[in-house]
Design a protein around this motif. Sequence first.
Motif, PDB file in Angstrom:
ATOM      1  N   THR A  57       8.888 -18.922 -14.764  1.00  0.00           N
ATOM      2  CA  THR A  57       8.217 -17.893 -13.975  1.00  0.00           C
ATOM      3  C   THR A  57       6.773 -17.690 -14.397  1.00  0.00           C
ATOM      4  O   THR A  57       5.994 -17.096 -13.666  1.00  0.00           O
ATOM      5  CB  THR A  57       8.951 -16.540 -14.078  1.00  0.00           C
ATOM      6  N   TYR A  58       6.421 -18.134 -15.574  1.00  0.00           N
ATOM      7  CA  TYR A  58       5.046 -18.000 -16.054  1.00  0.00           C
ATOM      8  C   TYR A  58       4.795 -19.104 -17.055  1.00  0.00           C
ATOM      9  O   TYR A  58       5.698 -19.494 -17.797  1.00  0.00           O
ATOM     10  CB  TYR A  58       4.835 -16.637 -16.725  1.00  0.00           C
ATOM     11  N   ARG A  59       3.560 -19.615 -17.072  1.00  0.00           N
ATOM     12  CA  ARG A  59       3.177 -20.589 -18.083  1.00  0.00           C
ATOM     13  C   ARG A  59       1.697 -20.426 -18.380  1.00  0.00           C
ATOM     14  O   ARG A  59       0.919 -20.029 -17.518  1.00  0.00           O
ATOM     15  CB  ARG A  59       3.502 -22.011 -17.639  1.00  0.00           C
ATOM     16  N   SER A  60       1.330 -20.708 -19.630  1.00  0.00           N
ATOM     17  CA  SER A  60      -0.056 -20.546 -20.046  1.00  0.00           C
ATOM     18  C   SER A  60      -0.351 -21.449 -21.236  1.00  0.00           C
ATOM     19  O   SER A  60       0.548 -21.752 -22.031  1.00  0.00           O
ATOM     20  CB  SER A  60      -0.319 -19.093 -20.433  1.00  0.00           C
ATOM     21  N   THR A  61      -1.601 -21.838 -21.366  1.00  0.00           N
ATOM     22  CA  THR A  61      -2.039 -22.586 -22.541  1.00  0.00           C
ATOM     23  C   THR A  61      -2.730 -21.667 -23.541  1.00  0.00           C
ATOM     24  O   THR A  61      -3.171 -22.110 -24.594  1.00  0.00           O
ATOM     25  CB  THR A  61      -3.000 -23.728 -22.141  1.00  0.00           C
ATOM     26  N   ILE A  62      -2.843 -20.379 -23.208  1.00  0.00           N
ATOM     27  CA  ILE A  62      -3.414 -19.385 -24.113  1.00  0.00           C
ATOM     28  C   ILE A  62      -2.263 -18.648 -24.773  1.00  0.00           C
ATOM     29  O   ILE A  62      -1.453 -18.004 -24.104  1.00  0.00           O
ATOM     30  CB  ILE A  62      -4.322 -18.406 -23.342  1.00  0.00           C
ATOM     31  N   PHE A  63      -2.185 -18.734 -26.094  1.00  0.00           N
ATOM     32  CA  PHE A  63      -1.053 -18.178 -26.819  1.00  0.00           C
ATOM     33  C   PHE A  63      -1.278 -16.724 -27.210  1.00  0.00           C
ATOM     34  O   PHE A  63      -2.316 -16.392 -27.785  1.00  0.00           O
ATOM     35  CB  PHE A  63      -0.771 -18.996 -28.085  1.00  0.00           C
ATOM     36  N   PRO A  64      -0.298 -15.865 -26.908  1.00  0.00           N
ATOM     37  CA  PRO A  64      -0.371 -14.491 -27.395  1.00  0.00           C
ATOM     38  C   PRO A  64       0.031 -14.469 -28.874  1.00  0.00           C
ATOM     39  O   PRO A  64       0.634 -15.412 -29.380  1.00  0.00           O
ATOM     40  CB  PRO A  64       0.675 -13.765 -26.544  1.00  0.00           C
ATOM     41  N   SER A  65      -0.297 -13.418 -29.547  1.00  0.00           N
ATOM     42  CA  SER A  65       0.122 -13.278 -30.937  1.00  0.00           C
ATOM     43  C   SER A  65       0.691 -11.878 -31.099  1.00  0.00           C
ATOM     44  O   SER A  65      -0.008 -10.902 -30.832  1.00  0.00           O
ATOM     45  CB  SER A  65      -1.060 -13.480 -31.874  1.00  0.00           C
ATOM     46  N   PRO A  66       1.920 -11.748 -31.485  1.00  0.00           N
ATOM     47  CA  PRO A  66       2.869 -12.816 -31.791  1.00  0.00           C
ATOM     48  C   PRO A  66       3.525 -13.349 -30.518  1.00  0.00           C
ATOM     49  O   PRO A  66       3.453 -12.715 -29.470  1.00  0.00           O
ATOM     50  CB  PRO A  66       3.898 -12.119 -32.670  1.00  0.00           C
ATOM     51  N   LEU A  67       4.171 -14.493 -30.661  1.00  0.00           N
ATOM     52  CA  LEU A  67       4.949 -15.059 -29.560  1.00  0.00           C
ATOM     53  C   LEU A  67       6.237 -14.257 -29.411  1.00  0.00           C
ATOM     54  O   LEU A  67       6.886 -13.928 -30.398  1.00  0.00           O
ATOM     55  CB  LEU A  67       5.278 -16.525 -29.833  1.00  0.00           C
ATOM     56  N   THR A  68       6.608 -13.950 -28.198  1.00  0.00           N
ATOM     57  CA  THR A  68       7.814 -13.172 -27.942  1.00  0.00           C
ATOM     58  C   THR A  68       9.047 -14.056 -28.058  1.00  0.00           C
ATOM     59  O   THR A  68       9.115 -15.113 -27.434  1.00  0.00           O
ATOM     60  CB  THR A  68       7.760 -12.567 -26.529  1.00  0.00           C
ATOM     61  N   PRO A  69      10.029 -13.650 -28.888  1.00  0.00           N
ATOM     62  CA  PRO A  69      11.278 -14.410 -28.956  1.00  0.00           C
ATOM     63  C   PRO A  69      11.902 -14.546 -27.569  1.00  0.00           C
ATOM     64  O   PRO A  69      11.924 -13.594 -26.788  1.00  0.00           O
ATOM     65  CB  PRO A  69      12.157 -13.571 -29.883  1.00  0.00           C
ATOM     66  N   GLY A  70      12.351 -15.756 -27.259  1.00  0.00           N
ATOM     67  CA  GLY A  70      12.929 -16.047 -25.950  1.00  0.00           C
ATOM     68  C   GLY A  70      11.988 -16.831 -25.061  1.00  0.00           C
ATOM     69  O   GLY A  70      12.398 -17.321 -24.014  1.00  0.00           O
ATOM     70  N   THR A  71      10.707 -16.960 -25.459  1.00  0.00           N
ATOM     71  CA  THR A  71       9.792 -17.776 -24.681  1.00  0.00           C
ATOM     72  C   THR A  71       9.976 -19.247 -25.049  1.00  0.00           C
ATOM     73  O   THR A  71      10.524 -19.575 -26.092  1.00  0.00           O
ATOM     74  CB  THR A  71       8.315 -17.370 -24.889  1.00  0.00           C
ATOM     75  N   VAL A  72       9.521 -20.112 -24.163  1.00  0.00           N
ATOM     76  CA  VAL A  72       9.670 -21.555 -24.346  1.00  0.00           C
ATOM     77  C   VAL A  72       8.293 -22.144 -24.658  1.00  0.00           C
ATOM     78  O   VAL A  72       7.305 -21.786 -24.028  1.00  0.00           O
ATOM     79  CB  VAL A  72      10.251 -22.206 -23.066  1.00  0.00           C
ATOM     80  N   LEU A  73       8.251 -23.029 -25.661  1.00  0.00           N
ATOM     81  CA  LEU A  73       7.016 -23.706 -26.042  1.00  0.00           C
ATOM     82  C   LEU A  73       7.035 -25.133 -25.507  1.00  0.00           C
ATOM     83  O   LEU A  73       8.091 -25.757 -25.433  1.00  0.00           O
ATOM     84  CB  LEU A  73       6.878 -23.741 -27.565  1.00  0.00           C
ATOM     85  N   PHE A  74       5.867 -25.650 -25.153  1.00  0.00           N
ATOM     86  CA  PHE A  74       5.752 -26.983 -24.577  1.00  0.00           C
ATOM     87  C   PHE A  74       4.758 -27.832 -25.359  1.00  0.00           C
ATOM     88  O   PHE A  74       3.710 -27.338 -25.769  1.00  0.00           O
ATOM     89  CB  PHE A  74       5.245 -26.900 -23.130  1.00  0.00           C
ATOM     90  N   LYS A  75       5.086 -29.111 -25.527  1.00  0.00           N
ATOM     91  CA  LYS A  75       4.131 -30.119 -25.991  1.00  0.00           C
ATOM     92  C   LYS A  75       3.790 -30.959 -24.772  1.00  0.00           C
ATOM     93  O   LYS A  75       4.680 -31.409 -24.057  1.00  0.00           O
ATOM     94  CB  LYS A  75       4.730 -31.005 -27.083  1.00  0.00           C
ATOM     95  N   ILE A  76       2.486 -31.150 -24.564  1.00  0.00           N
ATOM     96  CA  ILE A  76       2.026 -31.759 -23.330  1.00  0.00           C
ATOM     97  C   ILE A  76       0.953 -32.805 -23.630  1.00  0.00           C
ATOM     98  O   ILE A  76       0.075 -32.581 -24.451  1.00  0.00           O
ATOM     99  CB  ILE A  76       1.435 -30.677 -22.390  1.00  0.00           C
ATOM    100  N   ASN A  77       1.043 -33.915 -22.933  1.00  0.00           N
ATOM    101  CA  ASN A  77      -0.014 -34.916 -22.972  1.00  0.00           C
ATOM    102  C   ASN A  77      -0.843 -34.696 -21.711  1.00  0.00           C
ATOM    103  O   ASN A  77      -0.452 -35.103 -20.629  1.00  0.00           O
ATOM    104  CB  ASN A  77       0.574 -36.324 -23.010  1.00  0.00           C
ATOM    105  N   PHE A  78      -1.965 -34.027 -21.853  1.00  0.00           N
ATOM    106  CA  PHE A  78      -2.781 -33.666 -20.696  1.00  0.00           C
ATOM    107  C   PHE A  78      -3.494 -34.865 -20.072  1.00  0.00           C
ATOM    108  O   PHE A  78      -3.960 -34.793 -18.955  1.00  0.00           O
ATOM    109  CB  PHE A  78      -3.808 -32.600 -21.074  1.00  0.00           C
ATOM    110  N   ALA A  79      -3.586 -35.979 -20.799  1.00  0.00           N
ATOM    111  CA  ALA A  79      -4.308 -37.138 -20.282  1.00  0.00           C
ATOM    112  C   ALA A  79      -3.419 -38.092 -19.496  1.00  0.00           C
ATOM    113  O   ALA A  79      -3.907 -38.967 -18.805  1.00  0.00           O
ATOM    114  CB  ALA A  79      -4.960 -37.894 -21.442  1.00  0.00           C
TER     115      ALA A  79
END
Length: 168
Positions: free
Chosen positions: A55-77
């Motif tokens: 439902t939401y995605r961002s490359t700007i990380f909040p601090s702290p990260l909320t438990p239950g969110t999903v993290l992604f590794k991405i190859n942007f190229a």
Amino acid sequence: MLAQDFIDNCKALVGQSYELTDCIGVVRKALGIQCQGTNWLWRSINNSAKYKYLTYRSTIFPSPLTPGTVLFKINFADIPAGYSDKPNCYHIGVVVDDGMVVDSTPKYGVRLRYINVGEWDAWGTLKQVEFPAFDTPEDDDEDDTPVRADADDLIREIYRLISDYLED
């Protein structure tokens, strides 16, 4: 599903082999959903309501990260075969608590480890995960009924809190 239930389900998978539970398998099994893969999950934000998981995605990380969110590794190229859009999302993990993430790799299987935000490229929220309501100083009621977090409201609240802190 409440965020805490999702987190508990993710933690219960720790120790399973990668062959039984790969990184997308952590999300699939913890939520009880069927999604095709990490790229599909990343792109599901643009899908119809029936197939929309993110439902939401961002490359700007909040601090702290909320438990239950999903993290992604991405190859942007890189654009993977069969896709016309960037990026190539190739790994995911789930924030659980105390700066920890659950993910799965071929070498270690499903594991619980400390989050190194620098190794992750983006984060998102899943429509199936309900986060507890956030209390603000002007909230006088004691009702902590879980509600679905609206990502835009959450981001606005985070920026408001940061702005208030910087003004002091």
